[in-house]
Design a protein around this motif. Structure first.
Motif, PDB file in Angstrom:
ATOM      1  N   VAL A  22       0.841  -1.200   0.000  1.00 38.69           N
ATOM      2  CA  VAL A  22       0.000   0.000   0.000  1.00 38.69           C
ATOM      3  C   VAL A  22       0.877   1.251   0.000  1.00 38.69           C
ATOM      4  N   GLU A  23       1.949   1.233   0.793  1.00 37.46           N
ATOM      5  CA  GLU A  23       2.853   2.386   0.862  1.00 37.46           C
ATOM      6  C   GLU A  23       3.455   2.686  -0.517  1.00 37.46           C
ATOM      7  N   GLN A  24       3.927   1.641  -1.192  1.00 35.49           N
ATOM      8  CA  GLN A  24       4.521   1.841  -2.519  1.00 35.49           C
ATOM      9  C   GLN A  24       3.481   2.327  -3.517  1.00 35.49           C
ATOM     10  N   ALA A  25       2.242   1.802  -3.413  1.00 35.12           N
ATOM     11  CA  ALA A  25       1.182   2.229  -4.328  1.00 35.12           C
ATOM     12  C   ALA A  25       0.864   3.710  -4.104  1.00 35.12           C
ATOM     13  N   LEU A  26       0.794   4.126  -2.819  1.00 37.53           N
ATOM     14  CA  LEU A  26       0.527   5.538  -2.517  1.00 37.53           C
ATOM     15  C   LEU A  26       1.627   6.424  -3.100  1.00 37.53           C
ATOM     16  N   HIS A  27       2.890   5.997  -2.939  1.00 34.47           N
ATOM     17  CA  HIS A  27       3.997   6.805  -3.466  1.00 34.47           C
ATOM     18  C   HIS A  27       3.907   6.908  -4.986  1.00 34.47           C
ATOM     19  N   SER A  28       3.555   5.796  -5.641  1.00 34.96           N
ATOM     20  CA  SER A  28       3.502   5.841  -7.103  1.00 34.96           C
ATOM     21  C   SER A  28       2.277   6.624  -7.590  1.00 34.96           C
ATOM     22  N   MET A  29       1.301   6.876  -6.677  1.00 32.68           N
ATOM     23  CA  MET A  29       0.153   7.728  -7.029  1.00 32.68           C
ATOM     24  C   MET A  29       0.439   9.180  -6.704  1.00 32.68           C
ATOM     25  N   GLY A  30       1.623   9.484  -6.182  1.00 36.67           N
ATOM     26  CA  GLY A  30       1.979  10.869  -5.890  1.00 36.67           C
ATOM     27  C   GLY A  30       1.732  11.294  -4.454  1.00 36.67           C
ATOM     28  N   ILE A  31       1.235  10.369  -3.597  1.00 35.39           N
ATOM     29  CA  ILE A  31       1.056  10.699  -2.178  1.00 35.39           C
ATOM     30  C   ILE A  31       2.324  10.227  -1.462  1.00 35.39           C
ATOM     31  N   GLU A  32       3.325  11.126  -1.411  1.00 35.67           N
ATOM     32  CA  GLU A  32       4.667  10.724  -0.996  1.00 35.67           C
ATOM     33  C   GLU A  32       4.949  11.011   0.472  1.00 35.67           C
ATOM     34  N   SER A  33       4.063  11.735   1.147  1.00 36.63           N
ATOM     35  CA  SER A  33       4.346  12.132   2.524  1.00 36.63           C
ATOM     36  C   SER A  33       3.890  11.077   3.529  1.00 36.63           C
ATOM     37  N   ILE A  34       3.400   9.942   3.046  1.00 36.29           N
ATOM     38  CA  ILE A  34       2.945   8.873   3.935  1.00 36.29           C
ATOM     39  C   ILE A  34       3.996   7.760   3.977  1.00 36.29           C
ATOM     40  N   ALA A  35       4.323   7.284   5.189  1.00 31.85           N
ATOM     41  CA  ALA A  35       5.316   6.204   5.333  1.00 31.85           C
ATOM     42  C   ALA A  35       4.862   5.255   6.439  1.00 31.85           C
ATOM     43  N   ASP A  36       5.625   4.179   6.632  1.00 33.26           N
ATOM     44  CA  ASP A  36       5.384   3.223   7.731  1.00 33.26           C
ATOM     45  C   ASP A  36       3.937   2.734   7.781  1.00 33.26           C
ATOM     46  N   SER A  63     -21.658 -14.526  25.389  1.00 34.87           N
ATOM     47  CA  SER A  63     -22.074 -13.166  25.757  1.00 34.87           C
ATOM     48  C   SER A  63     -21.618 -12.124  24.745  1.00 34.87           C
ATOM     49  N   ILE A  64     -21.004 -12.567  23.642  1.00 33.46           N
ATOM     50  CA  ILE A  64     -20.533 -11.637  22.607  1.00 33.46           C
ATOM     51  C   ILE A  64     -21.492 -11.673  21.418  1.00 33.46           C
ATOM     52  N   ALA A  65     -21.891 -10.479  20.933  1.00 33.48           N
ATOM     53  CA  ALA A  65     -22.795 -10.404  19.785  1.00 33.48           C
ATOM     54  C   ALA A  65     -22.372  -9.262  18.869  1.00 33.48           C
ATOM     55  N   ASP A  66     -23.052  -9.135  17.737  1.00 29.06           N
ATOM     56  CA  ASP A  66     -22.824  -8.018  16.792  1.00 29.06           C
ATOM     57  C   ASP A  66     -21.361  -7.852  16.421  1.00 29.06           C
ATOM     58  N   VAL A  67     -20.719  -8.919  16.000  1.00 28.61           N
ATOM     59  CA  VAL A  67     -19.300  -8.845  15.647  1.00 28.61           C
ATOM     60  C   VAL A  67     -19.157  -8.272  14.239  1.00 28.61           C
ATOM     61  N   HIS A  68     -18.321  -7.236  14.119  1.00 26.73           N
ATOM     62  CA  HIS A  68     -18.052  -6.632  12.812  1.00 26.73           C
ATOM     63  C   HIS A  68     -16.552  -6.575  12.602  1.00 26.73           C
ATOM     64  N   ILE A  69     -16.104  -7.048  11.447  1.00 24.64           N
ATOM     65  CA  ILE A  69     -14.672  -7.094  11.186  1.00 24.64           C
ATOM     66  C   ILE A  69     -14.316  -6.150  10.046  1.00 24.64           C
ATOM     67  N   GLY A  70     -13.315  -5.315  10.295  1.00 26.85           N
ATOM     68  CA  GLY A  70     -12.860  -4.385   9.264  1.00 26.85           C
ATOM     69  C   GLY A  70     -11.348  -4.338   9.236  1.00 26.85           C
ATOM     70  N   LYS A  71     -10.814  -3.298   8.585  1.00 26.51           N
ATOM     71  CA  LYS A  71      -9.377  -3.126   8.509  1.00 26.51           C
ATOM     72  C   LYS A  71      -8.942  -2.010   9.443  1.00 26.51           C
ATOM     73  N   SER A  72      -7.744  -2.167   9.993  1.00 23.22           N
ATOM     74  CA  SER A  72      -7.138  -1.105  10.778  1.00 23.22           C
ATOM     75  C   SER A  72      -5.825  -0.758  10.080  1.00 23.22           C
ATOM     76  N   VAL A  73      -5.628   0.517   9.752  1.00 17.03           N
ATOM     77  CA  VAL A  73      -4.421   0.927   9.040  1.00 17.03           C
ATOM     78  C   VAL A  73      -3.719   2.010   9.846  1.00 17.03           C
ATOM     79  N   GLU A  74      -2.431   1.819  10.108  1.00 16.97           N
ATOM     80  CA  GLU A  74      -1.619   2.803  10.831  1.00 16.97           C
ATOM     81  C   GLU A  74      -0.563   3.338   9.875  1.00 16.97           C
ATOM     82  N   MET A  75      -0.276   4.634   9.947  1.00 17.97           N
ATOM     83  CA  MET A  75       0.752   5.196   9.077  1.00 17.97           C
ATOM     84  C   MET A  75       1.344   6.445   9.705  1.00 17.97           C
ATOM     85  N   SER A  76       2.524   6.843   9.239  1.00 12.62           N
ATOM     86  CA  SER A  76       3.034   8.138   9.676  1.00 12.62           C
ATOM     87  C   SER A  76       3.013   9.083   8.483  1.00 12.62           C
ATOM     88  N   VAL A  77       2.759  10.357   8.786  1.00 10.52           N
ATOM     89  CA  VAL A  77       2.535  11.365   7.742  1.00 10.52           C
ATOM     90  C   VAL A  77       3.406  12.583   8.025  1.00 10.52           C
TER      91      VAL A  77
END
Lengths: 85, 85
Positions: free
Chosen positions: A24-38, B35-49
């Motif tokens: 995802v990081e490489q795809a973002l960079h190749s789309m021009g969103i270069e300030s995102i890392a890690d 005792s667990i209900a309504d389970v929803h699974i998604g993505k979690s994305v972390e990045m530095s900017v």
């Protein structure tokens, strides 16, 4: 009996290569969103829990994470619990 | 230029059936965690900017979510941004 809302984040352990994040990081960079890392990609799980206390709700969710939701060898998880009104 | 940490949660829109969540919920029940209900699974994305302001960082991340990270037809996303020390 109270209702709690649990938010769980499951992520790969720090020393394991996150191939999906790197891609995802490489795809973002190749789309021009270069300030995102890690970039790290994990799972986010939301659920509602019936329990008598916050501690009991946390115990149920922790049990669910260890037995089913997270892979204890490759992943770490964090749990946030709030009481629903 | 400052460094910000962004946490993104991507989830299926409310009216779309979350098959993975339903499956996990049923598995938990069959394991005795009832005792667990309504389970929803998604993505979690972390990045530095890298950005000059919180607003600029948010704009970069929002752009990344719309163009690549979330599927705008099926998914909603929320972004949390904090400045790194």
């Amino acid at each position: 009996m109270n209702t709690y809302h649990a938010s769980i984040k499951v992520a790969l352990r720090k020393n394991i290569l996150d191939v999906q994040g790197k891609t995802v990081e490489q795809a973002l960079h190749s789309m021009g969103i270069e300030s995102i890392a890690d970039v790290h990609i994990g799972k986010s799980v939301e659920m509602s829990v019936q329990a008598y206390s916050r501690e009991e709700a946390l115990a149920f969710v922790d049990d669910a994470c260890r037995k089913l939701i997270a892979n204890p060898i490759m992943e770490d998880f964090t749990i946030d619990i709030v009481q629903e009104k």
